[in-house]
Motif scaffolding. Sequence first.
Motif, mmCIF file in Angstrom:
data_model
loop_
_atom_site.group_PDB
_atom_site.id
_atom_site.type_symbol
_atom_site.label_atom_id
_atom_site.label_comp_id
_atom_site.label_asym_id
_atom_site.label_seq_id
_atom_site.Cartn_x
_atom_site.Cartn_y
_atom_site.Cartn_z
ATOM 1 N N ASP A 158 4.058 44.989 4.680
ATOM 2 C CA ASP A 158 2.859 44.358 5.006
ATOM 3 C C ASP A 158 3.111 43.725 6.646
ATOM 4 O O ASP A 158 4.453 42.719 6.658
ATOM 5 N N TYR A 159 1.897 43.212 7.076
ATOM 6 C CA TYR A 159 2.682 42.209 8.512
ATOM 7 C C TYR A 159 2.795 43.422 9.250
ATOM 8 O O TYR A 159 3.556 42.264 10.549
ATOM 9 N N LEU A 160 3.038 44.379 9.189
ATOM 10 C CA LEU A 160 3.825 45.213 10.342
ATOM 11 C C LEU A 160 3.241 46.237 10.747
ATOM 12 O O LEU A 160 2.383 46.743 10.341
ATOM 13 N N GLY A 161 3.607 46.678 11.762
ATOM 14 C CA GLY A 161 3.013 47.657 12.799
ATOM 15 C C GLY A 161 2.523 47.547 14.298
ATOM 16 O O GLY A 161 3.144 46.555 14.558
ATOM 17 N N MET B 295 7.026 55.460 9.171
ATOM 18 C CA MET B 295 5.524 55.082 10.156
ATOM 19 C C MET B 295 4.762 56.384 9.144
ATOM 20 O O MET B 295 4.359 56.633 9.954
ATOM 21 N N PRO B 296 4.706 56.061 7.604
ATOM 22 C CA PRO B 296 3.739 56.920 6.990
ATOM 23 C C PRO B 296 2.594 56.446 7.665
ATOM 24 O O PRO B 296 2.138 55.205 8.071
ATOM 25 N N GLY B 297 1.598 57.176 7.631
ATOM 26 C CA GLY B 297 0.390 57.245 7.619
ATOM 27 C C GLY B 297 -0.488 57.175 9.009
ATOM 28 O O GLY B 297 -1.241 56.939 9.853
ATOM 29 N N PHE B 298 0.687 57.778 10.269
ATOM 30 C CA PHE B 298 0.767 58.301 11.571
ATOM 31 C C PHE B 298 1.082 59.569 12.249
ATOM 32 O O PHE B 298 1.792 60.162 11.438
ATOM 33 N N SER B 299 -0.099 59.945 12.274
ATOM 34 C CA SER B 299 0.717 61.812 12.752
ATOM 35 C C SER B 299 0.666 61.456 14.592
ATOM 36 O O SER B 299 0.121 60.453 15.578
ATOM 37 N N TYR B 300 1.452 62.740 15.254
ATOM 38 C CA TYR B 300 1.930 63.014 16.222
ATOM 39 C C TYR B 300 1.029 63.402 17.191
ATOM 40 O O TYR B 300 0.335 64.407 16.460
ATOM 41 N N LYS B 301 0.622 63.112 18.035
ATOM 42 C CA LYS B 301 -0.268 63.382 19.249
ATOM 43 C C LYS B 301 0.221 63.845 20.838
ATOM 44 O O LYS B 301 0.489 63.336 21.396
ATOM 45 N N GLU C 47 -0.173 65.952 23.328
ATOM 46 C CA GLU C 47 -0.994 66.302 24.496
ATOM 47 C C GLU C 47 -0.563 64.358 25.132
ATOM 48 O O GLU C 47 -0.457 64.231 26.493
ATOM 49 N N GLU C 48 -1.159 63.921 24.267
ATOM 50 C CA GLU C 48 -1.362 62.278 24.390
ATOM 51 C C GLU C 48 -0.168 61.242 24.858
ATOM 52 O O GLU C 48 0.523 60.479 24.711
ATOM 53 N N GLU C 49 1.733 62.223 23.592
ATOM 54 C CA GLU C 49 2.223 61.083 23.926
ATOM 55 C C GLU C 49 2.601 59.789 22.795
ATOM 56 O O GLU C 49 2.969 58.858 23.494
ATOM 57 N N ARG C 50 1.661 60.315 21.918
ATOM 58 C CA ARG C 50 1.431 58.775 21.113
ATOM 59 C C ARG C 50 1.031 58.656 19.934
ATOM 60 O O ARG C 50 0.744 60.513 19.327
ATOM 61 N N TRP C 51 1.581 58.385 18.706
ATOM 62 C CA TRP C 51 1.311 57.995 17.506
ATOM 63 C C TRP C 51 -0.003 57.696 16.903
ATOM 64 O O TRP C 51 -0.025 56.446 17.167
ATOM 65 N N GLU C 52 -0.528 57.903 16.036
ATOM 66 C CA GLU C 52 -2.296 57.756 15.803
ATOM 67 C C GLU C 52 -2.131 57.256 14.873
ATOM 68 O O GLU C 52 -1.634 58.373 13.705
ATOM 69 N N ASP C 53 -2.581 56.078 14.555
ATOM 70 C CA ASP C 53 -2.829 55.499 12.540
ATOM 71 C C ASP C 53 -4.007 56.448 12.158
ATOM 72 O O ASP C 53 -5.502 56.714 12.356
ATOM 73 N N ASP C 54 -3.534 56.467 10.835
ATOM 74 C CA ASP C 54 -4.528 58.007 10.162
ATOM 75 C C ASP C 54 -6.420 57.041 9.991
ATOM 76 O O ASP C 54 -6.923 57.885 9.602
ATOM 77 N N GLU C 55 -5.553 55.517 9.292
ATOM 78 C CA GLU C 55 -7.427 54.945 8.972
ATOM 79 C C GLU C 55 -7.437 54.037 10.457
ATOM 80 O O GLU C 55 -7.930 53.119 9.824
ATOM 81 N N ASP C 56 -6.982 54.608 11.455
ATOM 82 C CA ASP C 56 -8.075 53.805 12.671
ATOM 83 C C ASP C 56 -7.958 52.186 13.000
ATOM 84 O O ASP C 56 -8.167 51.660 13.713
ATOM 85 N N ARG C 57 -6.349 51.541 12.969
ATOM 86 C CA ARG C 57 -5.479 50.595 12.920
ATOM 87 C C ARG C 57 -4.337 50.521 14.056
ATOM 88 O O ARG C 57 -4.395 49.474 14.504
#
Length: 175
Positions: free
Chosen positions: A163-166, A112-118, A120-130
């Motif tokens: 494409d179309y995944l996420g 899952m490239p483009g995601f960063s683990y947070k 404190e919140e136990e979640r992966w956030e998309d760097d492009e805010d998708r």
Amino acid sequence: LQYEVLMHPETFGPNLKQYIHKRLRDDVEGSVHDTVGVIVAVIKFADDQDVLRGIIEYETGHASYVVDYEAIIYRPFKNEVLDAKVTLVHEHGFNAVAGFSNFTIFVTRHNMPGFSYKHEEERWEDDEDRGSVSRGSLIRLRVVNVEFGSKSEVRCVGTINGDYLGVLADGDADF
């Protein structure tokens, strides 16, 4: 498919065949057959004459019946695209289920490239805010590898890189 049903002596009688069919359904529906996949539903039983030929176990009095049946099977394939619900999020990736609780998919952070683990919140956030991946999120993924672990589990490795995944819906989505 074949399955051996062990019946208690109290079930012997005019409704034995119905007891055998019910026991077969209860035992196999939702389970994993090691060569074919997840048994979704039993749809047809073998000829009735074969069902009624049981072998008595002398120690317990139980009778053993080997029943032939046909079933609807679900088997995941490599490169299949699925929608899944995230059940566990950690720094190595996340786990999700697709339809059956015994069908788990692991998506590693490398898939899952483009995601960063947070943390404190136990979640992966998309760097492009998708979107973000947290417990309860609905994800569209591609199966990379399938393994039938035991009688009760199918384990897969998946990816959301493509494409179309996420992320389809953030946490607490209905599946």
